[in-house]
Write an enzyme that holds these catalytic residues in place. Structure first.
Site, short mmCIF file in Angstrom:
data_model
loop_
_atom_site.label_atom_id
_atom_site.label_comp_id
_atom_site.label_asym_id
_atom_site.label_seq_id
_atom_site.Cartn_x
_atom_site.Cartn_y
_atom_site.Cartn_z
N CYS A 61 0.09 -103.43 -97.90
CA CYS A 61 0.76 -102.63 -98.92
C CYS A 61 -0.11 -101.46 -99.37
O CYS A 61 -0.33 -100.54 -98.59
CB CYS A 61 1.21 -103.52 -100.08
SG CYS A 61 2.54 -102.76 -101.01
N HIS A 63 3.53 -108.05 -98.49
CA HIS A 63 2.40 -108.87 -98.98
C HIS A 63 2.39 -110.24 -98.31
O HIS A 63 2.96 -111.19 -98.86
CB HIS A 63 2.51 -109.04 -100.49
CG HIS A 63 2.14 -107.82 -101.26
ND1 HIS A 63 0.85 -107.56 -101.66
CD2 HIS A 63 2.88 -106.78 -101.69
CE1 HIS A 63 0.81 -106.41 -102.31
NE2 HIS A 63 2.04 -105.92 -102.35
N GLU A 72 0.18 -112.37 -98.26
CA GLU A 72 -0.63 -113.34 -99.02
C GLU A 72 0.17 -114.07 -100.09
O GLU A 72 -0.33 -115.01 -100.70
CB GLU A 72 -1.84 -112.63 -99.64
CG GLU A 72 -1.57 -111.80 -100.90
CD GLU A 72 -0.95 -110.43 -100.62
OE1 GLU A 72 -0.50 -110.19 -99.48
OE2 GLU A 72 -0.92 -109.62 -101.56
#
Ligand code: GLN
Length: 169
Positions: free
Chosen positions: A57, A148, A150
């Site tokens: 990002c 994202h 994560e």
């Protein structure tokens, strides 16, 4: 009016709090902090040494060749050009199942005021597209995603970035 929010990083969950307060971070701020702390040079040297990077990002924006925004001093470790905040206000944050090259099942991709890649250099591998635009790419040791990986607990993109054999691209 500007609002300054701080997270006192004495014990755990710093990034979880920061994410809720400062969703995603801003590439303008990140690039300035990297330059102030000379971390930009460290990242460039790291990539030049062939070591892996996962740029997500705002990180993708900073890693790019050109972010089309004078406030972002990019590192030029990924031969892409970027349009920041490309999804507009209506859909600025969303989750979508994404087909990623080499993954059997779709990846749960969380987009938060995400950029799109509007130009890719030659020899750069596009791993995923959303509505036609590249949103995950790989170039040598650098993997970049608009979203994202994560946030969902699905480690496949981290595995790809840090543990998979590098592509020849
Ligand atoms: N919109 C942010 C930027 O342009 C990126 C958002 C994010 O990292 N989730 O820097």
């Amino acid at each position: 009016m500007t609002l300054t929010a701080g997270v006192i990083a004495v014990q755990g969950d710093v990034s979880e709090h920061a994410r809720l307060l400062l969703p995603g971070g801003e590439s303008t701020t990140i690039s300035r902090l990297l330059a102030d702390e000379a971390i930009d040079e460290e990242i460039i040297a790291h990539v030049e040494a062939g070591k892996p990077v996962l740029a997500t990002c705002a990180g993708l924006i900073v890693a790019a060749r050109d972010a089309n925004d004078d406030r972002v001093e990019t590192l030029d470790v990924l031969d892409v050009t970027i349009e920041r905040n490309a999804f507009g206000r209506q859909r600025d944050s969303f989750e979508a199942p994404l087909s990623v090259a080499g993954f059997e099942k779709p990846f749960p991709a969380v987009f938060i005021r995400a950029p799109v890649i509007d130009g890719v250099g030659e020899g750069l591998e596009v791993l995923a597209r959303w509505e036609g635009d590249p949103v995950a790419v790989r170039q040598g040791p650098v993997v970049g995603t608009s979203f994202h990986p994560e946030l969902t607990g699905d480690a496949r993109l981290h595995d790809l970035a840090f543990f998979a054999e590098e592509s020849t691209a």
